[in-house]
Scaffold this motif. Structure first.
Motif, PDB file in Angstrom:
ATOM      1  N   ASN A  90      15.516  30.831  13.471  1.00  0.00           N
ATOM      2  CA  ASN A  90      15.203  31.180  14.858  1.00  0.00           C
ATOM      3  C   ASN A  90      15.823  30.150  15.790  1.00  0.00           C
ATOM      4  O   ASN A  90      15.978  28.985  15.425  1.00  0.00           O
ATOM      5  N   TRP A  91      16.122  30.570  16.998  1.00  0.00           N
ATOM      6  CA  TRP A  91      16.668  29.678  18.031  1.00  0.00           C
ATOM      7  C   TRP A  91      15.524  28.845  18.612  1.00  0.00           C
ATOM      8  O   TRP A  91      14.505  29.388  19.027  1.00  0.00           O
ATOM      9  N   LEU A  92      15.680  27.524  18.635  1.00  0.00           N
ATOM     10  CA  LEU A  92      14.664  26.645  19.201  1.00  0.00           C
ATOM     11  C   LEU A  92      15.105  26.008  20.512  1.00  0.00           C
ATOM     12  O   LEU A  92      14.366  25.233  21.099  1.00  0.00           O
ATOM     13  N   GLY A  93      16.304  26.324  20.952  1.00  0.00           N
ATOM     14  CA  GLY A  93      16.794  25.750  22.206  1.00  0.00           C
ATOM     15  C   GLY A  93      16.152  26.430  23.397  1.00  0.00           C
ATOM     16  O   GLY A  93      15.058  26.995  23.306  1.00  0.00           O
ATOM     17  N   ARG A  94      16.819  26.369  24.528  1.00  0.00           N
ATOM     18  CA  ARG A  94      16.279  26.942  25.761  1.00  0.00           C
ATOM     19  C   ARG A  94      15.843  28.380  25.513  1.00  0.00           C
ATOM     20  O   ARG A  94      16.583  29.185  24.981  1.00  0.00           O
ATOM     21  N   ASN A  95      14.598  28.634  25.895  1.00  0.00           N
ATOM     22  CA  ASN A  95      14.040  29.950  25.653  1.00  0.00           C
ATOM     23  C   ASN A  95      13.315  30.404  26.904  1.00  0.00           C
ATOM     24  O   ASN A  95      12.463  29.662  27.388  1.00  0.00           O
ATOM     25  N   PRO A  96      13.597  31.545  27.481  1.00  0.00           N
ATOM     26  CA  PRO A  96      14.529  32.522  26.933  1.00  0.00           C
ATOM     27  C   PRO A  96      15.975  32.077  27.127  1.00  0.00           C
ATOM     28  O   PRO A  96      16.272  31.240  27.963  1.00  0.00           O
ATOM     29  N   ILE A  97      16.827  32.667  26.318  1.00  0.00           N
ATOM     30  CA  ILE A  97      18.260  32.429  26.451  1.00  0.00           C
ATOM     31  C   ILE A  97      18.660  32.931  27.835  1.00  0.00           C
ATOM     32  O   ILE A  97      18.278  34.030  28.227  1.00  0.00           O
ATOM     33  N   PRO A  98      19.412  32.148  28.622  1.00  0.00           N
ATOM     34  CA  PRO A  98      19.764  32.579  29.984  1.00  0.00           C
ATOM     35  C   PRO A  98      20.479  33.932  29.998  1.00  0.00           C
ATOM     36  O   PRO A  98      21.270  34.236  29.094  1.00  0.00           O
ATOM     37  N   ALA A  99      20.201  34.714  31.012  1.00  0.00           N
ATOM     38  CA  ALA A  99      20.859  36.018  31.159  1.00  0.00           C
ATOM     39  C   ALA A  99      22.365  35.820  31.223  1.00  0.00           C
ATOM     40  O   ALA A  99      22.855  34.885  31.853  1.00  0.00           O
ATOM     41  N   GLY A 100      23.105  36.685  30.532  1.00  0.00           N
ATOM     42  CA  GLY A 100      24.563  36.594  30.516  1.00  0.00           C
ATOM     43  C   GLY A 100      25.105  35.628  29.490  1.00  0.00           C
ATOM     44  O   GLY A 100      26.312  35.428  29.394  1.00  0.00           O
ATOM     45  N   THR A 101      24.232  35.001  28.712  1.00  0.00           N
ATOM     46  CA  THR A 101      24.654  34.038  27.687  1.00  0.00           C
ATOM     47  C   THR A 101      24.639  34.709  26.324  1.00  0.00           C
ATOM     48  O   THR A 101      23.711  35.444  25.993  1.00  0.00           O
ATOM     49  N   THR A 102      25.677  34.454  25.545  1.00  0.00           N
ATOM     50  CA  THR A 102      25.758  34.952  24.176  1.00  0.00           C
ATOM     51  C   THR A 102      25.908  33.761  23.244  1.00  0.00           C
ATOM     52  O   THR A 102      26.792  32.928  23.439  1.00  0.00           O
ATOM     53  N   VAL A 163      27.165  26.885  16.289  1.00  0.00           N
ATOM     54  CA  VAL A 163      27.157  28.039  17.182  1.00  0.00           C
ATOM     55  C   VAL A 163      28.164  27.820  18.296  1.00  0.00           C
ATOM     56  O   VAL A 163      28.500  26.690  18.647  1.00  0.00           O
ATOM     57  N   THR A 164      28.635  28.940  18.830  1.00  0.00           N
ATOM     58  CA  THR A 164      29.449  28.930  20.045  1.00  0.00           C
ATOM     59  C   THR A 164      28.695  29.742  21.071  1.00  0.00           C
ATOM     60  O   THR A 164      28.321  30.888  20.813  1.00  0.00           O
ATOM     61  N   ALA A 165      28.453  29.123  22.218  1.00  0.00           N
ATOM     62  CA  ALA A 165      27.735  29.802  23.291  1.00  0.00           C
ATOM     63  C   ALA A 165      28.687  30.071  24.442  1.00  0.00           C
ATOM     64  O   ALA A 165      29.424  29.188  24.868  1.00  0.00           O
ATOM     65  N   THR A 166      28.679  31.297  24.927  1.00  0.00           N
ATOM     66  CA  THR A 166      29.446  31.688  26.110  1.00  0.00           C
ATOM     67  C   THR A 166      28.429  32.021  27.194  1.00  0.00           C
ATOM     68  O   THR A 166      27.520  32.825  26.966  1.00  0.00           O
ATOM     69  N   CYS A 167      28.590  31.395  28.363  1.00  0.00           N
ATOM     70  CA  CYS A 167      27.566  31.465  29.402  1.00  0.00           C
ATOM     71  C   CYS A 167      28.141  31.965  30.718  1.00  0.00           C
ATOM     72  O   CYS A 167      29.350  31.941  30.925  1.00  0.00           O
ATOM     73  N   GLU A 168      27.248  32.350  31.611  1.00  0.00           N
ATOM     74  CA  GLU A 168      27.647  32.715  32.965  1.00  0.00           C
ATOM     75  C   GLU A 168      28.044  31.479  33.759  1.00  0.00           C
ATOM     76  O   GLU A 168      28.956  31.518  34.561  1.00  0.00           O
ATOM     77  N   THR A 169      27.324  30.365  33.547  1.00  0.00           N
ATOM     78  CA  THR A 169      27.611  29.138  34.284  1.00  0.00           C
ATOM     79  C   THR A 169      27.640  27.957  33.323  1.00  0.00           C
ATOM     80  O   THR A 169      27.055  28.007  32.236  1.00  0.00           O
ATOM     81  N   GLU A 170      28.283  26.863  33.761  1.00  0.00           N
ATOM     82  CA  GLU A 170      28.306  25.646  32.946  1.00  0.00           C
ATOM     83  C   GLU A 170      26.910  25.078  32.796  1.00  0.00           C
ATOM     84  O   GLU A 170      26.555  24.539  31.744  1.00  0.00           O
ATOM     85  N   ALA A 171      26.100  25.171  33.842  1.00  0.00           N
ATOM     86  CA  ALA A 171      24.730  24.660  33.768  1.00  0.00           C
ATOM     87  C   ALA A 171      23.938  25.390  32.684  1.00  0.00           C
ATOM     88  O   ALA A 171      23.147  24.766  31.962  1.00  0.00           O
ATOM     89  N   ASP A 172      24.136  26.711  32.553  1.00  0.00           N
ATOM     90  CA  ASP A 172      23.462  27.460  31.483  1.00  0.00           C
ATOM     91  C   ASP A 172      23.880  26.930  30.118  1.00  0.00           C
ATOM     92  O   ASP A 172      23.038  26.757  29.235  1.00  0.00           O
ATOM     93  N   CYS A 173      25.166  26.671  29.937  1.00  0.00           N
ATOM     94  CA  CYS A 173      25.643  26.155  28.651  1.00  0.00           C
ATOM     95  C   CYS A 173      25.039  24.787  28.354  1.00  0.00           C
ATOM     96  O   CYS A 173      24.600  24.519  27.236  1.00  0.00           O
ATOM     97  N   ARG A 174      25.006  23.912  29.371  1.00  0.00           N
ATOM     98  CA  ARG A 174      24.479  22.556  29.151  1.00  0.00           C
ATOM     99  C   ARG A 174      22.991  22.586  28.831  1.00  0.00           C
ATOM    100  O   ARG A 174      22.484  21.697  28.141  1.00  0.00           O
ATOM    101  N   SER A 175      22.287  23.589  29.305  1.00  0.00           N
ATOM    102  CA  SER A 175      20.838  23.638  29.109  1.00  0.00           C
ATOM    103  C   SER A 175      20.418  24.215  27.755  1.00  0.00           C
ATOM    104  O   SER A 175      19.231  24.195  27.426  1.00  0.00           O
ATOM    105  N   LEU A 176      21.353  24.706  26.968  1.00  0.00           N
ATOM    106  CA  LEU A 176      20.970  25.447  25.760  1.00  0.00           C
ATOM    107  C   LEU A 176      20.312  24.598  24.679  1.00  0.00           C
ATOM    108  O   LEU A 176      19.399  25.055  24.004  1.00  0.00           O
ATOM    109  N   ALA A 177      20.771  23.392  24.475  1.00  0.00           N
ATOM    110  CA  ALA A 177      20.221  22.581  23.385  1.00  0.00           C
ATOM    111  C   ALA A 177      18.781  22.175  23.656  1.00  0.00           C
ATOM    112  O   ALA A 177      18.003  21.979  22.726  1.00  0.00           O
ATOM    113  N   GLY A 178      18.407  22.079  24.912  1.00  0.00           N
ATOM    114  CA  GLY A 178      17.028  21.740  25.240  1.00  0.00           C
ATOM    115  C   GLY A 178      16.644  20.391  24.669  1.00  0.00           C
ATOM    116  O   GLY A 178      17.434  19.453  24.631  1.00  0.00           O
ATOM    117  N   ASP A 179      15.406  20.277  24.216  1.00  0.00           N
ATOM    118  CA  ASP A 179      14.901  19.005  23.688  1.00  0.00           C
ATOM    119  C   ASP A 179      15.017  18.926  22.170  1.00  0.00           C
ATOM    120  O   ASP A 179      14.599  17.941  21.573  1.00  0.00           O
TER     121      ASP A 179
END
Length: 196
Positions: A90-102, A163-179
């Motif tokens: 399961n994904w433990l990073g930023r949840n929910p995954i930002p809209a537009g992010t794969t 993983v490779t994440a493609t996001c709507e914004t750079e901020a969304d990508c930076r936020s994915l790993a979370g804590d």
């Protein structure tokens, strides 16, 4: 007198032709309707030009920001059956995954590599393997990775999935790993039992 009568109709015809072929008048008679072929196209009318009906050329695609995470923030339960183990991922990073992010899962690996081998048959066939998996806000389901213990040892083998994440914004990508610093899934060695 005969020649005069013959010449008169010729003069009338010539006069008619001269009047018809005389200088042009830019304005039409009030009772005359101009057809499209008679209108002038060289004078600007002040109106916008007609839009073309051909399909527009495609615009250059905008590259979306993306990041690669070598050890994705994942977690899940591990079921053990002798030397075989199956981990729910399961994904433990930023949840929910930002809209537009794969988030596209890459290949799984183990650290260290000498205690277990990846072995998908350790998981039930109805459980989705973690190959060609893409997680998005609207389609987020766990996947499963199997492993088989191949050597005795006293330390666990951590499951790593890049993983490779493609996001709507750079901020969304930076936020994915979370804590979460990376994978929280480990295969713990047991008493090595041969599975035949």
């Amino acid at each position: 007198m005969n020649s005069w009568r013959t010449a008169a109709p010729i003069c009338v015809v010539l006069l008619t032709l001269l009047v018809g072929c005389g200088g042009s008048n830019d304005e039409a008679d009030p009772g005359t309707t101009l057809t499209p072929s008679e209108t002038s196209t060289t004078d600007p009318t002040g109106e916008p030009s007609v839009e073309p009906t051909d399909p527009e050329s495609t615009q250059a695609t905008r590259d979306k920001p993306s990041i690669q995470i070598a050890s994705a923030p994942i977690g899940g339960n591990v079921q053990t059956d002798g030397a075989d183990q199956c981990a729910e991922v399961n994904w433990l990073g930023r949840n929910p995954i930002p809209a537009g992010t794969t988030i596209q899962l890459g290949e799984a690996s183990l650290d260290p590599t000498d205690l277990f081998d990846l072995y998908q048959d350790a998981c039930d066939t109805d459980l989705r393997p973690c190959t060609e998996v893409m997680w998005q806000t609207t389609s987020f389901m766990p996947c499963y990775v199997g492993a088989r213990q191949v050597a005795r040892g006293d330390r666990a083998a951590k499951l790593m999935i890049a993983v490779t994440a493609t996001c709507e914004t750079e901020a969304d990508c930076r936020s994915l790993a979370g804590d979460v610093p990376g994978s929280q899934i480990s295969f713990a060695p047991g008493d090595l039992v041969s599975n035949g």
